[in-house]
Design an enzyme around this catalytic site. Sequence first.
Site, short mmCIF file in Angstrom:
data_model
loop_
_atom_site.label_atom_id
_atom_site.label_comp_id
_atom_site.label_asym_id
_atom_site.label_seq_id
_atom_site.Cartn_x
_atom_site.Cartn_y
_atom_site.Cartn_z
N ARG A 290 2.44 3.40 5.19
CA ARG A 290 1.29 3.70 4.34
C ARG A 290 1.72 4.66 3.25
O ARG A 290 2.59 5.52 3.48
CB ARG A 290 0.19 4.38 5.15
CG ARG A 290 -0.67 3.45 5.97
CD ARG A 290 -1.60 2.61 5.10
NE ARG A 290 -2.42 1.71 5.88
CZ ARG A 290 -2.08 0.45 6.21
NH1 ARG A 290 -0.92 -0.06 5.83
NH2 ARG A 290 -2.91 -0.30 6.90
N HIS B 167 2.27 -3.58 -1.77
CA HIS B 167 1.68 -3.52 -0.42
C HIS B 167 1.56 -4.93 0.19
O HIS B 167 0.49 -5.34 0.62
CB HIS B 167 0.30 -2.82 -0.45
CG HIS B 167 -0.18 -2.42 0.92
ND1 HIS B 167 -0.90 -1.28 1.17
CD2 HIS B 167 -0.05 -3.03 2.13
CE1 HIS B 167 -1.20 -1.21 2.45
NE2 HIS B 167 -0.69 -2.26 3.06
#
Length: 314
Positions: free
Chosen positions: A229, A277
């Site tokens: 993350r 991502h």
Amino acid sequence: MSAILLAITDWDPEAWLARFHAEANGREVRLWPEIGDPAAIDYACVWKQPAGLLARFPNLKAIFSLGAGVDHLLSDRSLPAAPVVRIVDPDLTSRMTGYVALHVLLHQRKMKLYEAQRRERAWRDQYEVPPDQVRVGVMGVGVLGTAAAQMLRQLGFRVAGFSRSPKTMPGIETFAGEAGMGAFLGRSDILVCLLPLTTETRGILRYDLFRRLARDGALGGPVLINAGRGGLQVEADILRALGDGTLAAASLDVFEHEPLPPTSPMWDHPKVYVTPHNAASSEPRALVKNVMNQIERFERGLGLEHIVDRTLGY
Ligand code: NDP
Ligand code: OXD
């Protein structure tokens, strides 16, 4: 019959809706913001749902994250008490394994150098450090980290894993907790981060950690790969470390602010690979089946799998 609510932002909700309609076996599927009678909703399937939304459903039996991570869910302060379930699925795992193998190989095989040579039309074979001389440390050896570590071992790398609780893994050196972190970092030439974002891990990838990575490795300096993350990393520290040689290179799939702002220096940094991502994207076809299997198990009294520990945050 139970109704399922989908609450999805950031991704295309229509693709998920179509798959749920195809797999829901006659159950009603509602797509937020068309929620209808809140009392009829038994299951919520979400990705970055609006904060406070889930508290409106008094009969919720389970909340499914449509990804492996649940930080987007647990940050909602009014989250109801229903179990939170995360995705564990071979489709997601093999995507992440592919990303990690690809990026470890890009660095081990000096692809940034060959890209630069290509721009100069230079035909020069560079010495390739063999995988068994490269020590990869996988930070977070849960479902995804374990699969990635095993793949890297198959590719011939010297692999270690780091976790919160101690583990043993055949052929992979393991370290755990604060006590194990120094030794783990000190033997890692490439650090692959697959940690969840929790109160304990936020900002863990910072300058003082980079300084603890191996400085005697065959790649000429440590490399960071983060597909966990963005909140795990301090981007100003990554840039500083790349600038002064504390880090030799990085592959970043996740960022403090997503989408990565056009003004970010990461976009054209010569030592950085940037991806949007998508190290392991959630693919509706595979993952809707996964969620529907969970609902069917639950309704047969078999219990839900992969329930998140809310105290730990993952
Ligand atoms: P798991 O819950 O299976 O594994 C988490 C691992 O992190 C475990 O080994 C756990 O230790 C370890 N861990 C957690 N907290 C700490 C800590 N404080 N110190 C040391 N180790 C810690 O998660 P997954 O493998 O399924 O997924 C990992 C993360 O990957 C997700 O949370 C998500 O953020 C990210 N992800 C990113 C994607 C992308 O496309 N970029 C796609 C999918 C996921 P222990 O084993 O002791 O519990
Ligand atoms: C996930 C993600 O957590 O896609 O699954 O990031």
